[in-house]
Design a protein around this motif. Structure first.
Motif, mmCIF file in Angstrom:
data_model
loop_
_atom_site.group_PDB
_atom_site.id
_atom_site.type_symbol
_atom_site.label_atom_id
_atom_site.label_comp_id
_atom_site.label_asym_id
_atom_site.label_seq_id
_atom_site.Cartn_x
_atom_site.Cartn_y
_atom_site.Cartn_z
ATOM 1 N N UNK A 31 0.810 -1.213 0.000
ATOM 2 C CA UNK A 31 0.000 0.000 0.000
ATOM 3 C C UNK A 31 0.841 1.260 0.000
ATOM 4 N N UNK A 32 2.115 1.133 -0.320
ATOM 5 C CA UNK A 32 3.041 2.268 -0.382
ATOM 6 C C UNK A 32 3.714 2.275 -1.759
ATOM 7 N N UNK A 33 4.351 3.382 -2.065
ATOM 8 C CA UNK A 33 5.123 3.471 -3.302
ATOM 9 C C UNK A 33 6.485 2.842 -3.074
ATOM 10 N N UNK A 34 6.789 1.799 -3.842
ATOM 11 C CA UNK A 34 8.081 1.124 -3.772
ATOM 12 C C UNK A 34 8.774 1.287 -5.119
ATOM 13 N N UNK A 35 10.075 1.557 -5.078
ATOM 14 C CA UNK A 35 10.782 1.800 -6.334
ATOM 15 C C UNK A 35 12.246 1.410 -6.197
ATOM 16 N N UNK A 36 12.737 0.638 -7.186
ATOM 17 C CA UNK A 36 14.161 0.344 -7.298
ATOM 18 C C UNK A 36 14.701 1.256 -8.393
ATOM 19 N N UNK A 37 15.453 2.250 -7.978
ATOM 20 C CA UNK A 37 15.938 3.229 -8.949
ATOM 21 C C UNK A 37 17.283 2.862 -9.541
ATOM 22 N N UNK A 38 18.045 2.049 -8.842
ATOM 23 C CA UNK A 38 19.376 1.691 -9.312
ATOM 24 C C UNK A 38 19.395 0.342 -9.998
#
Length: 700
Positions: free
Chosen positions: A62-69
């Motif tokens: 229910x949250x924003x999850x992001x792998x940017x690398x």
């Protein structure tokens, strides 16, 4: 028949060959598929899977999850704890860079709950078949984590509990966590805690069993916090039966705190067993940490054993057991219990001081020096011209808890001129009403017992005080006067006062009641009497040939107190040689003295400059002297006669007056009557003078 059997025997090898070829083909196909999967896994750019992973994790939390690398997969051989064919099965190790997980909208710690510069973890593949994610190890480098509770004390909302979406059948098992350069921020507005910590994982082989080290910086209850220490492994906190080791040195405001020991069941703490050291400028400064109201004190330091039994049916119980330490220049020891109960917690215990310095009691009644006040953070400064303490008591915290404390000071260290030996008191706080019942001092070989009640529910404080002095030895009341060493007799007295005010000065300035004192018999130094009467020849004679004791028939004092003014109804000392009367007022509100001392001889005195004395000035600067008019009259007459007849010059210096005995029985009876005081805030009703008091005033 034979022909059919022969055909069957010929077909069996063919079927076996076909089955063998089929099995080999399937195995070859599986091997090819595995090889293709391995080649795919080794050559696939896992960064192409990031959108899918981000989306699925975001949906699950229910949250924003992001792998940017970068996201990468590597294969490695499992650990030696695996056996058989499992040791030959490769395990995947995933690495990812620059990971973000957002905070809920209500959070105040910023948009991100977690940020990780680099993370790597090993995945055990077989448990995936049972919907269990097993991570034998996870290493996070550059973790920035913000943990936060909701601002309402009754609100259990926090940012580490995630919304559950989709399939919840999967289980998660993290077996080892390694943190490098981790930064944690914990915010709990309900308890006014805002703490930052830098955390690093320690090597596994440290003998104390610590798993991490940390440094702290932040605030608790608006008091600055700094320090650091060591604790058990983070993952051990998940074990409900864990015993978590802890060592820390923390500075909270002006207090230094050191702990070393163990916490049982850290996830739902049930027991604490720690060695605790506390030190600071004043015990009152511990309130932001403990929530326990303690008095103002000089600088203190204590060491003891802290035991806690928590989550009990009757409420939590904390015990600071068998502690020792110092408060100012005094030693202190004892045991204190803190019981979390309704409607208010209770602090109870027994304290003992073998060597109690009298000056260390000053902060309790706000009577310490300005330097001491500044050191303990007191804002009020004592005026230079005031003797009575003007600093106010803070009653806002009195309703936070109840108290039941017994205190004993076995030996009081004080100035040589003060005849105080020891002290005992029983302090009780009940619903903002503070009682000292009793407050006892050993004084001059006797006892002075007080019962004091301060009602903090009223604004200002309503106070009542009763004091009884018993068997005070005359020769010990003035321990530095050599001429009093041979005196005997005992002083007894009583006082009953009430007042309103938030300081000692304010309470006395509004006080009403009565004070009485008596000495039924005894003796007093003749030199003291002669010097008080200015009988120069006799005083010189005593100094040359020695002092002697004069029998005291009685001493009786009766004072009324109205609106802070102490008035002498009667104060007389009757001896075989003289009668001394004292009259006038003492203004407790303005700290002014206005007393007359009138000695009268019972016999002939030669070369006497006897004249009334006065006591004027303030408590800080009293002025004791002679009425100069009477002295000048005698001196002038003597000088005039000296011109006519030198021997006649001594006539004005001969005291021919003779006073009679005082009605000691009547004065003692009236002074021995129990004093009374009105309710706080009301005036003392005027009382008519008794016969003995009237006769004494007429004699003056």
């Amino acid at each position: 028949m034979l022909s059919l059997r022969s055909r069957n025997n010929m077909e069996k090898p063919a079927i076996k060959k076909i089955l063998l070829r089929t099995v080999l083909s399937v195995l070859a196909l599986i091997a090819i598929l595995i090889a293709i999967l391995i080649v795919f896994a080794l050559t696939f750019d896992w960064n192409r899977a990031k959108p899918y992973i981000d989306r699925r994790v975001s949906q699950a939390t229910g949250r924003v999850f992001e792998i940017r690398g970068n996201l990468a997969l590597h294969w490695q051989q499992p650990g030696e704890d695996q056996s058989g064919w499992r040791r030959w099965m490769p395990w995947p190790r995933l690495t990812a860079d620059d990971i973000l997980l957002s905070n809920p909208d209500w959070a105040q710690t910023g948009p991100q709950m977690a940020q990780i510069r680099h993370v790597t973890f090993l995945l055990s593949p077989l448990p995936l078949l049972a919907k269990t994610v097993v991570l034998p190890d996870l290493e996070a480098d550059g973790l920035v984590l913000a943990l936060e509770r909701g601002g309402d004390a009754n609100n259990n909302e926090n940012n580490w509990t995630f919304k559950k979406n989709g399939n919840t059948a999967w289980k998660f098992d993290l077996q080892r966590l390694i943190l490098k350069q981790a930064q944690l921020h914990y915010l709990d507005p309900a308890i006014k805690l805002d703490m930052h910590a830098d955390v690093n994982t320690l090597a596994d082989n440290n003998p104390q069993g610590y798993g991490l080290e940390f440094t702290l910086d932040g605030s608790y209850n608006k008091a600055p916090v700094s320090g650091g220490g060591k604790g058990g492994a983070i993952l051990s906190l998940e074990n409900p039966d864990a015993v978590y080791p802890l060592e820390a040195n923390v500075k909270l405001g002006k207090n230094a705190i050191a702990v070393e020991g163990k916490i049982t069941k850290p996830t739902a703490v049930t027991a604490i067993d720690l060695r605790l050291s506390l030190a600071g400028a004043s015990m009152a400064n511990l309130y932001p940490l403990t929530g326990v109201v303690l008095p103002d004190t000089p600088p203190y330091a204590t060491k003891g054993h802290l035991i806690a039994h928590l989550n009990q049916p009757g409420g939590d119980q904390w015990t600071y057991e068998k502690f020792t330490g110092t408060v100012g220049g005094s030693d202190i020891a004892g045991t204190l219990d803190y019981l979390r109960r309704q409607p208010r917690p209770l602090l109870r215990g027994t304290l003992v001081s073998e060597q109690l310095r009298l000056a260390d009691l000053g902060p309790l009644v706000k009577a310490d020096s300005n330097a001491s006040k500044a050191n303990r953070g007191a804002a009020r400064v004592q005026p230079a011209d005031k003797a009575l303490p003007v600093e106010s008591f803070d009653t806002k915290r009195w309703g936070v808890l109840d108290a039941d404390i017994e205190f004993s000071g076995h030996k009081i260290i004080r100035a040589a001129s003060l005849p105080i030996q020891d002290m005992q008191t029983h302090l009780q706080m009940q619903d903002s009403v503070l009682s000292l019942t009793p407050l006892n001092f050993g004084v001059a070989g006797g006892n002075m017992t007080s019962n004091i009640k301060l009602d903090g529910n009223a604004t200002p404080i309503k106070a009542e005080m009763k004091v009884a002095a018993r068997h005070l030895k005359i020769k010990q009341l003035f321990p530095t006067l050599q001429s009093m060493k041979a005196s005997f007799g005992e002083v007894n007295g009583d006082a009953s006062l009430s007042g309103v005010g938030n300081s000692v000065a304010a309470l006395l300035a509004t006080s009403n009641g009565e004070m009485k004192t008596v000495v039924s018999s005894g003796s007093v130094s003749k030199f003291i009497l002669e010097a008080a009467g200015l009988n120069l020849a006799n005083a010189a004679f005593v100094k040359i040939f020695g002092d002697r004791q004069v029998q005291m028939n009685c001493l009786a004092g009766d004072f009324s107190v109205t609106d802070g003014v102490m008035h002498t109804r009667s104060f007389v000392m009757d001896t075989t040689d003289a009668v001394v009367n004292i009259s006038g007022d003492i203004n407790l509100a303005k700290e002014l003295l206005a007393l007359d001392v009138r000695p009268k001889s019972k016999g002939l005195r030669v070369i006497s400059l006897r004249t009334p004395l006065y006591v004027r000035g303030t408590f800080k600067q009293p002025d004791v002297g002679l009425y100069k008019g009477a002295m000048a009259l005698k001196a002038g007459a003597a000088a005039g006669l000296a011109v006519v007849a030198p021997f006649a010059a001594i006539v004005p210096l001969i005291n021919m007056g003779k006073t009679g005995d005082t009605d000691c029985a009547g004065l003692l009876a009236e002074a021995s009557a129990a004093p009374t005081a009105p309710a706080p805030g009301r005036k003392q009703a005027a009382k008519a003078l008794k016969p003995a008091q009237k006769r004494n005033q007429n004699a003056q």
